[in-house]
Design a protein around this motif. Sequence first.
Motif, PDB file in Angstrom:
ATOM      1  N   ARG A 125       0.738  -1.021  -0.078  1.00 24.19           N
ATOM      2  CA  ARG A 125       0.109   0.160   0.062  1.00 24.19           C
ATOM      3  C   ARG A 125       0.981   1.290   0.197  1.00 24.19           C
ATOM      4  NH1 ARG A 125      -3.309  -3.864   2.223  1.00 24.19           N
ATOM      5  NH2 ARG A 125      -5.497  -3.512   1.908  1.00 24.19           N
ATOM      6  N   THR A 126       2.089   1.308  -0.117  1.00 23.63           N
ATOM      7  CA  THR A 126       3.203   2.325  -0.016  1.00 23.63           C
ATOM      8  C   THR A 126       2.710   3.485  -1.057  1.00 23.63           C
ATOM      9  OG1 THR A 126       4.864   1.100   1.171  1.00 23.63           O
ATOM     10  CG2 THR A 126       5.570   3.205  -0.172  1.00 23.63           C
ATOM     11  N   GLN A 127       2.603   2.790  -2.448  1.00 25.56           N
ATOM     12  CA  GLN A 127       2.586   3.842  -3.580  1.00 25.56           C
ATOM     13  C   GLN A 127       1.372   4.588  -3.201  1.00 25.56           C
ATOM     14  OE1 GLN A 127       2.114   1.918  -7.275  1.00 25.56           O
ATOM     15  NE2 GLN A 127       2.222   3.889  -8.361  1.00 25.56           N
ATOM     16  N   MET A 128       0.188   3.756  -2.754  1.00 22.42           N
ATOM     17  CA  MET A 128      -1.028   4.568  -2.687  1.00 22.42           C
ATOM     18  C   MET A 128      -1.131   5.550  -1.570  1.00 22.42           C
ATOM     19  SD  MET A 128      -4.752   2.738  -1.759  1.00 22.42           S
ATOM     20  CE  MET A 128      -3.868   2.051  -0.135  1.00 22.42           C
ATOM     21  N   GLY A 129      -0.523   5.003  -0.477  1.00 23.62           N
ATOM     22  CA  GLY A 129      -0.499   5.679   0.802  1.00 23.62           C
ATOM     23  C   GLY A 129       0.332   6.961   0.747  1.00 23.62           C
ATOM     24  N   THR A 130       1.482   6.873  -0.150  1.00 25.99           N
ATOM     25  CA  THR A 130       2.236   8.109  -0.037  1.00 25.99           C
ATOM     26  C   THR A 130       2.032   9.066  -1.199  1.00 25.99           C
ATOM     27  OG1 THR A 130       4.020   6.849  -1.139  1.00 25.99           O
ATOM     28  CG2 THR A 130       4.123   6.813   1.300  1.00 25.99           C
ATOM     29  N   ALA A 131       1.124   8.757  -2.007  1.00 24.22           N
ATOM     30  CA  ALA A 131       0.821   9.491  -3.226  1.00 24.22           C
ATOM     31  C   ALA A 131       0.696  11.107  -2.825  1.00 24.22           C
ATOM     32  CB  ALA A 131      -0.431   8.981  -3.890  1.00 24.22           C
ATOM     33  N   HIS A 132      -0.261  11.320  -2.005  1.00 28.68           N
ATOM     34  CA  HIS A 132      -0.412  12.800  -1.583  1.00 28.68           C
ATOM     35  C   HIS A 132       0.867  13.343  -1.372  1.00 28.68           C
ATOM     36  CE1 HIS A 132      -1.965  15.842   1.069  1.00 28.68           C
ATOM     37  NE2 HIS A 132      -2.543  16.202   0.060  1.00 28.68           N
ATOM     38  N   ILE A 133       1.554  12.956  -0.221  1.00 26.26           N
ATOM     39  CA  ILE A 133       2.622  13.640   0.355  1.00 26.26           C
ATOM     40  C   ILE A 133       3.743  13.912  -0.980  1.00 26.26           C
ATOM     41  CG2 ILE A 133       3.846  11.716   1.346  1.00 26.26           C
ATOM     42  CD1 ILE A 133       4.768  13.748   3.360  1.00 26.26           C
ATOM     43  N   ILE A 134       3.863  12.677  -1.551  1.00 29.97           N
ATOM     44  CA  ILE A 134       4.882  13.004  -2.748  1.00 29.97           C
ATOM     45  C   ILE A 134       4.353  13.950  -3.817  1.00 29.97           C
ATOM     46  CG2 ILE A 134       6.059  11.714  -4.833  1.00 29.97           C
ATOM     47  CD1 ILE A 134       7.049  10.602  -1.815  1.00 29.97           C
ATOM     48  N   ASP A 135       3.300  13.912  -4.292  1.00 28.05           N
ATOM     49  CA  ASP A 135       2.774  14.773  -5.078  1.00 28.05           C
ATOM     50  C   ASP A 135       3.176  16.437  -4.570  1.00 28.05           C
ATOM     51  OD1 ASP A 135       1.946  12.986  -6.964  1.00 28.05           O
ATOM     52  OD2 ASP A 135      -0.132  13.244  -6.575  1.00 28.05           O
ATOM     53  N   VAL A 136       2.900  16.716  -3.483  1.00 27.19           N
ATOM     54  CA  VAL A 136       3.204  17.908  -2.807  1.00 27.19           C
ATOM     55  C   VAL A 136       4.410  18.200  -2.900  1.00 27.19           C
ATOM     56  CG1 VAL A 136       2.868  19.385  -0.821  1.00 27.19           C
ATOM     57  CG2 VAL A 136       0.853  17.904  -1.255  1.00 27.19           C
TER      58      VAL A 136
END
Length: 291
Positions: free
Chosen positions: A218-229
């Motif tokens: 679930r790492t890709q999904m779980g970190t998508a928001h912070i990585i995009d910022v």
Amino acid sequence: MEDILRPVYQERASQPNTLGVLMIEKKQKSSPTTDTFDAILLIVVKEADRSVYVKHYSYGNKKAALHIISEQQLHEWLLLGSNRKIIDWLYNGKILFDRNEYIHNLKIELQEFPFYGRKIKIGLEFAKLIRRYTDGKAFFDNQHYLDAYNHVVHSLHHLARLAVIENGFHPEVTVWHQVKKIEPEIFKLYEELVSSEEPLEKRLELLFLASEFLIHSRTQMGTAHIIDVLKEKDLWTFDEIMNEEELTAYSVDLGVLLEYLNEKNLVEVVNVETKGQSLFHRVYKATKKLY
């Protein structure tokens, strides 16, 4: 109960600041949803000096609670998931007053669960999961098994809530009832942790192994928001990340999450020289790693 409470909510409904009124009645003898009260009267207002105002009433052998909350507070609870009962109240409450179909439209929005809102909630839940898992693992490594157990139970709750959100639903008070249908694998892990007759150390050891895989997947999904910022600019100090408007909700879990992202090569640590010899500023940048 509605007849008894009518004078209370009618007075509020006549005020232009009131957006909606809901009543939630206790359906079972013991109900966590209504905090042991026979009825909850929820009033949402546009603006208020106090974001939450609560008043208790008695009638014969029954009791009721009035909750007046600001629209801003409501949206904060829905975003952060910090008041789990609010979802149940909105879903199951009887609408007594609805200015311009405010509550009706809010219910539709909750059911549709817009992708953007879901993405932020997934990120916040994932951060809490990493915090609990990391702390639990540290306690386990130091042989503090009861403390490790406490953190692992909480990490499984966050994993369960994450699975519910991932499937397009809002986590409710009875989240394990939801997860049993949606992600039986996580439910089974929880059951084994709390019900197994294996020694606690062995239960925890097996659970950490299983959780590691579930978290990784679930790492890709779980970190998508912070990585995009973080991709919005090249380098960030920790203070800049912490005070970035879209990331302030990550709060106390932010430091642990960044270390996890660094371990997974999703965030790179860059050392920037200071005036001190061999002392560097530690700044962060999102890597270009693709899954």
